[in-house]
Design a protein around this motif. Sequence first.
Motif, short mmCIF file in Angstrom:
data_model
loop_
_atom_site.label_atom_id
_atom_site.label_comp_id
_atom_site.label_asym_id
_atom_site.label_seq_id
_atom_site.Cartn_x
_atom_site.Cartn_y
_atom_site.Cartn_z
N GLN A 81 0.97 -1.01 0.11
CA GLN A 81 0.11 0.12 -0.15
C GLN A 81 0.84 1.25 0.09
OE1 GLN A 81 0.25 -2.12 2.41
NE2 GLN A 81 1.12 -0.88 4.27
N THR A 82 0.32 2.42 -0.41
CA THR A 82 0.94 3.71 -0.30
C THR A 82 -0.03 4.50 0.20
OG1 THR A 82 -0.04 4.45 -2.58
CG2 THR A 82 1.93 3.32 -2.87
N ARG A 83 0.28 5.72 0.42
CA ARG A 83 -0.49 6.77 1.30
C ARG A 83 -1.94 6.88 0.41
NH1 ARG A 83 1.84 12.55 1.92
NH2 ARG A 83 1.76 12.44 -0.27
N ASP A 84 -2.01 6.75 -0.88
CA ASP A 84 -3.31 6.66 -1.58
C ASP A 84 -3.97 5.46 -1.92
OD1 ASP A 84 -3.08 9.47 -1.29
OD2 ASP A 84 -1.70 9.61 -3.00
N VAL A 85 -3.24 4.35 -2.13
CA VAL A 85 -3.71 3.17 -2.47
C VAL A 85 -3.38 1.90 -1.78
CG1 VAL A 85 -3.15 1.43 -4.78
CG2 VAL A 85 -3.17 4.11 -5.10
N PRO A 86 -4.50 1.17 -1.34
CA PRO A 86 -4.33 0.15 -0.61
C PRO A 86 -3.40 -0.99 -1.24
CG PRO A 86 -6.52 0.26 -1.66
CD PRO A 86 -5.75 1.24 -1.94
N ALA A 87 -3.11 -1.90 -0.36
CA ALA A 87 -2.53 -3.17 -1.04
C ALA A 87 -3.51 -4.08 -1.94
CB ALA A 87 -1.92 -4.14 0.25
N ALA A 88 -2.73 -4.67 -2.81
CA ALA A 88 -3.44 -5.39 -3.82
C ALA A 88 -2.79 -6.65 -4.07
CB ALA A 88 -3.97 -4.38 -4.93
N PRO A 89 -3.32 -7.88 -4.63
CA PRO A 89 -2.76 -8.96 -5.16
C PRO A 89 -1.96 -8.74 -6.48
CG PRO A 89 -5.20 -9.11 -5.61
CD PRO A 89 -4.88 -7.85 -4.70
N LEU A 90 -1.02 -9.46 -6.79
CA LEU A 90 -0.24 -9.35 -8.07
C LEU A 90 -0.35 -10.63 -8.72
CD1 LEU A 90 3.14 -7.52 -6.63
CD2 LEU A 90 1.18 -6.62 -8.21
N PRO A 91 0.00 -10.81 -10.08
CA PRO A 91 -0.41 -11.97 -10.70
C PRO A 91 0.64 -13.17 -10.01
CG PRO A 91 -0.01 -10.26 -12.17
CD PRO A 91 0.24 -9.52 -10.73
N HIS A 92 1.79 -12.95 -9.62
CA HIS A 92 2.32 -14.18 -8.95
C HIS A 92 1.80 -14.98 -7.96
CE1 HIS A 92 5.96 -13.65 -11.29
NE2 HIS A 92 6.34 -12.39 -10.80
N LEU A 93 0.69 -14.16 -7.39
CA LEU A 93 -0.19 -14.71 -6.19
C LEU A 93 -0.98 -15.79 -6.94
CD1 LEU A 93 -1.13 -15.29 -3.41
CD2 LEU A 93 -2.95 -13.28 -4.16
#
Length: 206
Positions: A81-93
């Motif tokens: 996550q950044t200050r403006d964007v939450p964490a998110a899954p990536l293709p490797h997951l």
Amino acid sequence: MPAPETTFRHVNDSRPALGHVNLMVDTFIANASPEDLRSICRNLLATGPPGIAPAFTSAARSRLRQTNKPLPSPYGLFRRQTRDVPAAPLPHLHDLLTRARSLYGAGLGFLSLTVLASIVRATVGLRWEDDGDMADILAVIDADISQAIQSSKEEIEGSRVIDLISAREARDELRRAVCDSMNDVNSWGGEFPFERASTSMEYWKF
């Protein structure tokens, strides 16, 4: 001279099994689409002789043990996550979840626990919204863990666990990862995503 063709034998037949696949069949396997192969396998397992399903899963386990690779870096599974964007899954997951599902689906539950533990541990330190892609995929992972635990229990019941110490280490590693995730999520007031896994792990002893 045509290649020898593999046939199913009665369980009491002591003749040696042929170790070859018919040349034309092998050509078909090499060129068929994954969708066709899945459909054929499902039909064969549903309608074939009684011993075909155990033989299939045994062959699957043998292959998966041979091709089992070291776990990739956890840093490629989620976007932080950044200050403006939450964490998110990536293709490797997705690739790693596919690997875990192949393992527990074939009856290698304890190997899949190690994979899933690495995924759970990769979420520690991340922040996400209660609604969104991240929350959705974590709920899916929670369900995967429950299925992997069930596969592991069946592995024990089927007397297929060769190294009990390693099996317990895999269980304990997942338990620690789930506990660390719970503590981390509680620290920032989020909704703990692995509730089912935590409940399943709490009373699992062997």
